[in-house]
Structures are given as structure tokens and as C-alpha cells.
Design a protein around this motif. Structure first.
Motif, PDB file in Angstrom:
ATOM      1  N   GLY A 332      -3.194  -0.781  -2.097  1.00  0.00           N
ATOM      2  CA  GLY A 332      -3.046  -1.586  -3.371  1.00  0.00           C
ATOM      3  C   GLY A 332      -1.192  -0.477  -4.016  1.00  0.00           C
ATOM      4  O   GLY A 332      -1.368  -0.635  -4.989  1.00  0.00           O
ATOM      5  N   PHE A 333      -1.003   0.605  -3.025  1.00  0.00           N
ATOM      6  CA  PHE A 333       0.478   0.952  -2.522  1.00  0.00           C
ATOM      7  C   PHE A 333       1.740  -0.307  -2.076  1.00  0.00           C
ATOM      8  O   PHE A 333       0.988  -0.393  -1.018  1.00  0.00           O
ATOM      9  N   LEU A 351       5.686   6.288   6.919  1.00  0.00           N
ATOM     10  CA  LEU A 351       5.333   5.071   5.706  1.00  0.00           C
ATOM     11  C   LEU A 351       5.060   5.910   4.236  1.00  0.00           C
ATOM     12  O   LEU A 351       4.864   7.004   3.650  1.00  0.00           O
ATOM     13  N   TRP A 352       6.119   5.318   3.628  1.00  0.00           N
ATOM     14  CA  TRP A 352       6.908   5.226   2.043  1.00  0.00           C
ATOM     15  C   TRP A 352       6.057   5.137   1.409  1.00  0.00           C
ATOM     16  O   TRP A 352       6.262   3.558   1.286  1.00  0.00           O
ATOM     17  N   PHE A 353       5.517   5.541   0.428  1.00  0.00           N
ATOM     18  CA  PHE A 353       4.493   5.472  -0.910  1.00  0.00           C
ATOM     19  C   PHE A 353       5.444   5.032  -1.699  1.00  0.00           C
ATOM     20  O   PHE A 353       5.996   6.085  -2.371  1.00  0.00           O
ATOM     21  N   LEU A 354       5.419   3.615  -2.403  1.00  0.00           N
ATOM     22  CA  LEU A 354       6.138   3.962  -3.385  1.00  0.00           C
ATOM     23  C   LEU A 354       4.872   4.406  -4.941  1.00  0.00           C
ATOM     24  O   LEU A 354       4.445   3.937  -5.393  1.00  0.00           O
ATOM     25  N   GLN A 378       1.870  -2.774  12.106  1.00  0.00           N
ATOM     26  CA  GLN A 378       1.307  -3.280  11.266  1.00  0.00           C
ATOM     27  C   GLN A 378       0.334  -2.218  10.444  1.00  0.00           C
ATOM     28  O   GLN A 378      -0.786  -2.125  10.642  1.00  0.00           O
ATOM     29  N   PRO A 379       0.701  -1.123   9.189  1.00  0.00           N
ATOM     30  CA  PRO A 379       0.079  -0.567   9.161  1.00  0.00           C
ATOM     31  C   PRO A 379      -1.009  -0.945   8.314  1.00  0.00           C
ATOM     32  O   PRO A 379      -0.667  -1.833   7.054  1.00  0.00           O
ATOM     33  N   LEU A 380      -2.437  -0.847   8.045  1.00  0.00           N
ATOM     34  CA  LEU A 380      -3.157  -2.121   6.947  1.00  0.00           C
ATOM     35  C   LEU A 380      -3.615  -1.292   6.411  1.00  0.00           C
ATOM     36  O   LEU A 380      -4.042  -1.651   5.016  1.00  0.00           O
ATOM     37  N   LEU A 381      -4.484   0.335   6.055  1.00  0.00           N
ATOM     38  CA  LEU A 381      -5.060  -0.041   5.354  1.00  0.00           C
ATOM     39  C   LEU A 381      -5.700   1.708   5.826  1.00  0.00           C
ATOM     40  O   LEU A 381      -5.024   2.014   6.628  1.00  0.00           O
TER      41      LEU A 381
END
Length: 478
Positions: A332-333, A351-354, A378-381
Motif C-alpha cells: 500500500g505504499f 527502496l524509497w517509500f513515500l 521488482q520488489p513485491l511486498l
């Protein structure tokens, strides 16, 4: 079904479902106890073993056993008799099974390079076991990287123009309209499918250019279509919406849908200016709201990524940086992924999270040490135990940040991945259409036939090779 070997039925764990759910009215055919039908037309009690000395299996124990089984097995059990089908199709049982088997399930699409140019869509658990397999005849089949209870497959011919939406649980397949009524020819460069959070509607967005040579010089046309609207999908049409701020694309994981908003990583390497003449800042992201069907403006990327080229004194160009960036939906990010850079730096996978869309605040939550297998990954979860599922070329990698180790599963031919959030036991389609097609068994292509319809291997009848049944009812064996 029988009790586990070497373990008496009385010693099994207590029921996992509340008593109101477990109890059913034996006189009601809709909630009949799932017992195999007797030869004389009656119902036999479930037993362990055979013969006169057979032991009756208690109802709550039987339910507990069924809840522990995978969806693929339960789909087959629906073919035992009507009472079993009725029980295993009950919404309360389906919901209880979903809560005990929350997933996640990984979706891949493998192209058929030697056959008719179609592809095979596999839904797998994190162990790499296939729980549902479908085939599609779409030429150059490409999986859309969604996180929904639907799957979308597009054809790269004419750049993502022909999209097919599939409900894996019911077998319903919807071929979206191809061309616009008032445009003879066009070229689609962006295509995404998402769900409106407030209403639950499914909408697809595509951005097209009337001429291929005008891409980047003339404004693109944005179009939206709603699935399952009040008039039914048969009458659904593409609706023209405002154009994006500058050229956008869905190629190479440059777009994603998160919580009803479509995000596009702008091509700052090739298109340095917007259609209005403003400069395109490196790592900026265009946002489209599926609910309002309006562009929300441009989101600035992480400051460390924006200044990456200058920080390394020209060792990496803006075009190189753009190729190294992608957008994914993780739990969900919105996450901006910066691929590892090999020679001469061996930089990590970041991995940059908003965190805050209003303040354009990003947080680098993970920085994974360089490995060649993670190039263009492709990072998934993020799993409940903190491990990270990463889709790589021909591999599903489970990364443990604590031990910095990987567990790998071979997935030959897999390049793009999606997350399936639905319930494979469900009998209710996520979208409704008079022109939908329910696909029953391997090799079935039902009429009326869209341009390229999907074919599903039924979870009930895998390997039985029965004659396909034409129907528009729910996914059941007859």
C-alpha cells in the motif's frame, strides 16, 4: 477427507471458526453437511476408514480439516456431490478460509515463444507452487503489475492497446474496447488498471498519441474506462480526460497504481520539458486520481536520487538514472526503486517509500547490498516476518534483512510479477458484464469470442480433460 495419518480424530485441534459459523441446519439443502451422497440417494455420514467399523467424523472436526486445505483442493472437492458443493461455496466458509489462508499469491505470465505467441498466467504461493494456471492467446502477452483481485494482461503490439481483464476465481474475462470511435489510428504508451478506494469501482487509464512521431511534441490523450458500471461492461467506452503534464509510459515498470492513484515516473532523460514549457525535474512523478479522473500535479522524488548524477561527477547520465528507476506498490505504499549500479561502484538496491505526499517526503527504508541477481528486480511486498519478496528474472527471491540472506524459487520465463489479493474460492465475479465469458477447462475458448480470449485450467478438473461447457453461470462443474 480423513484425519491426518497416525493422529486420532479426537486429538485434532479445536475448531478455528466460531460456533455460529460451524452449525448448519441439516434440513436445509443450502447448508447441508458436506457428506458424500449414498448410492440410494440419501446422505452418508462422513467416516474415517470403511466397513462396518468406520468411525463417524464430527462436524466441527471435518470443518476444521476443510479449512486447513488449500483452495485448489477444495475446488476439486466441490465436484464430490451437491451437498459438498453447497457447503464449500457458502460465503461464510469462503470468508473463514480466506482468513486462514491470507496469502499472498504471486502472479507471473510466461510467453509462449514457440507456439501461437500467447502466454501462460500462473498464480503461485511463496513456495513456488502453482495454485491456478490460465492461458491466453494474446500475442506478446505482458502482465500488468497490479495488486488487485483481478489480473490484467496486455499485448505489446501497438503498445499496450489491447487489455484483457481476468477474474481468476470465476474465470470471467473482459476484453477492453480497442480503438476510440473518432480516431482512426493511435499509439498507446501507458496503460494501468486500478480500483477506486471510496466506491470499489475498477477503472483503467491509458495515455495515447494519435501519431507515433508526435510522441513528446504534441500532448497525449488520456482516456478512462469504468468496469462494472451501472450499464454493464458491454456499454463501457473510453472517456477522454485531460492530457498528462508531459509524455508518460508504462514500459519497464515506470507506472503503478497505489490506493486509487496512478503514478508515472516522468522521462526526465529524454523529455526535459513539459507540454507547457516547464522543465522536468529529475525523478519527478505525475499523479492521476482514478476517482476524480483528474491529474493531481507532479510529485518530487527523493532529494538524494534527484542529485544522484551531480553527486557522482558524471559517472551516470540522466538517461542512465531514468533506466535504473522504477515504481512499485509495496503493502500500500508508493516505492521508488533505484536498481543497483554495478561497475565501478557496486551500489545497493535502494527502496524509497513515500511517507507524506503533501510534503513529498520519502524514506529509504531498505538498502540491499549489491547482487547481480537484483539487477532490474521488482520488489513485491514485505512479509509479516519482515522478509522482502523480490521478483527477478526467472526467480522469486525472499530476502531476510536480518541475516542478509536469500531463499530462491525458480520461475522460468518470469519477467514481471503481480500480487493477487482475491479469493480463489469465490463464486462472485469482481465485475459484471453481459459479454463476459466463463472459461471452464483447459483448451476452452467460449463464444461470443473477443479478439483474444483467455483460457483457464479449472481448479476442479485439472487433468480430467473434460469437454468444455459453454455457460455464463458461476465457476462450477456440471
Amino acid at each position: 477427507p480423513a484425519a491426518p495419518s497416525g493422529r486420532p480424530a479426537a486429538a485434532l485441534a479445536p475448531p478455528l471458526v466460531s460456533p455460529p459459523l460451524l452449525r448448519c441446519d441439516r434440513a436445509s439443502s443450502a447448508m447441508a453437511m458436506p457428506t458424500p451422497c449414498a448410492a440410494q440417494g440419501g446422505q452418508a455420514e462422513p467416516t474415517v476408514g470403511a466397513g462396518a467399523g468406520a468411525v463417524v467424523l464430527p462436524e466441527d472436526v471435518l470443518r476444521d480439516i476443510l479449512l486447513r486445505l488449500p483452495a485448489k483442493t477444495l475446488c476439486r472437492f466441490r465436484a464430490v456431490c451437491r451437498s459438498w458443493r453447497s457447503f464449500l461455496s457458502d460465503p461464510l466458509f469462503i470468508a473463514a478460509h480466506k482468513s486462514k489462508h491470507p496469502g499472498p499469491l504471486i502472479v507471473t505470465c510466461i510467453r509462449d515463444l514457440l507456439g501461437d505467441g500467447g502466454g501462460t498466467v500462473n498464480i503461485m504461493d511463496l513456495s513456488g507452487h502453482v495454485v491456478r494456471r490460465m492461458t491466453t492467446s494474446i500475442e506478446d502477452a505482458t502482465l500488468l503489475c497490479t495488486r488487485l483481485d483481478l489480473i490484467c494482461v496486455t499485448g505489446q503490439e501497438n503498445c499496450y492497446t489491447n487489455g484483457h481483464v481476468i477474474d481468476p476465481a470465476t474465470g470471467h474475462t473482459l476484453a477492453l474496447p480497442y480503438k476510440r470511435a473518432h480516431v482512426r489510428a493511435f499509439f498507446s504508451y501507458a496503460f494501468e488498471l486500478g480500483q477506486v478506494v471510496s466506491t470499489g469501482e475498477y477503472k483503467a487509464l491509458r495515455c495515447v498519441s494519435v501519431n507515433s512521431w508526435s510522441h513528446g511534441s504534441e500532448p497525449m490523450i488520456s482516456e478512462v474506462i469504468t468496469l462494472g458500471g451501472g450499464g454493464g461492461d458491454r456499454h463501457a467506452r473510453w472517456r477522454e480526460r485531460p492530457c498528462p503534464p508531459c509524455p508518460v509510459t508504462s514500459a519497464s515498470k515506470k507506472s503503478v497504481v497505489v490506493n486509487g492513484v496512478v503514478y508515472f515516473l516522468l522521462d526526465f532523460g529524454s523529455h526535459r520539458f513539459t507540454y507547457s514549457g516547464d522543465s522536468v525535474e529529475p525523478c519527478s512523478v505525475a499523479c492521476f486520481d482514478l476517482e476524480t479522473e483528474e491529474w493531481m500535479g507532479t510529485l518530487r522524488g527523493p532529494i538524494q536520487v534527484r542529485s544522484f548524477v551531480k553527486s557522482f561527477n558524471g559517472m551516470c547520465s540522466y538517461s542512465d538514472l531514468y533506466c535504473k528507476l522504477s515504481l512499485v506498490n509495496m503493502n500500500g505504499f508508493l516505492v521508488m526503486v533505484q536498481d543497483p549500479l554495478a561497475y565501478p561502484l557496486d551500489l545497493p538496491l535502494d527502496l524509497w517509500f513515500l511517507i507524506d505526499i503533501e510534503k513529498c517526503l520519502w524514506d529509504r527504508k531498505y538498502s540491499i547490498a549489491f547482487q547481480y541477481e537484483n539487477l532490474f528486480a521488482q520488489p513485491l511486498l514485505i512479509l509479516e516476518d519482515g522478509r522482502i519478496a523480490i521478483g527477478a528474472s526467472n526467480l522469486l527471491r525472499i530476502y531476510d534483512p536480518v541475516s542478509e540472506s536469500y531463499t530462491e524459487f525458480q520461475m522460468a520465463g518470469s519477467r514481471l510479477f503481480a500480487i493477487y489479493t482475491g479469493n480463489l474460492l469465490s463464486l462472485t465475479s469482481s465485475f459484471t458484464s453481459k459479454r463476459q465469458n466463463v472459461v471452464r477447462h483447459a483448451g476452452a475458448t467460449l463464444s461470443p469470442k473477443p479478439t483474444n480470449i483467455a483460457k483457464s485450467v479449472c481448479g476442479i478438473c485439472i487433468g480430467c480433460r473434460r469437454i468444455p461447457i459453454q455457460s455464463t453461470t458461476n465457476h462450477e462443474c456440471h
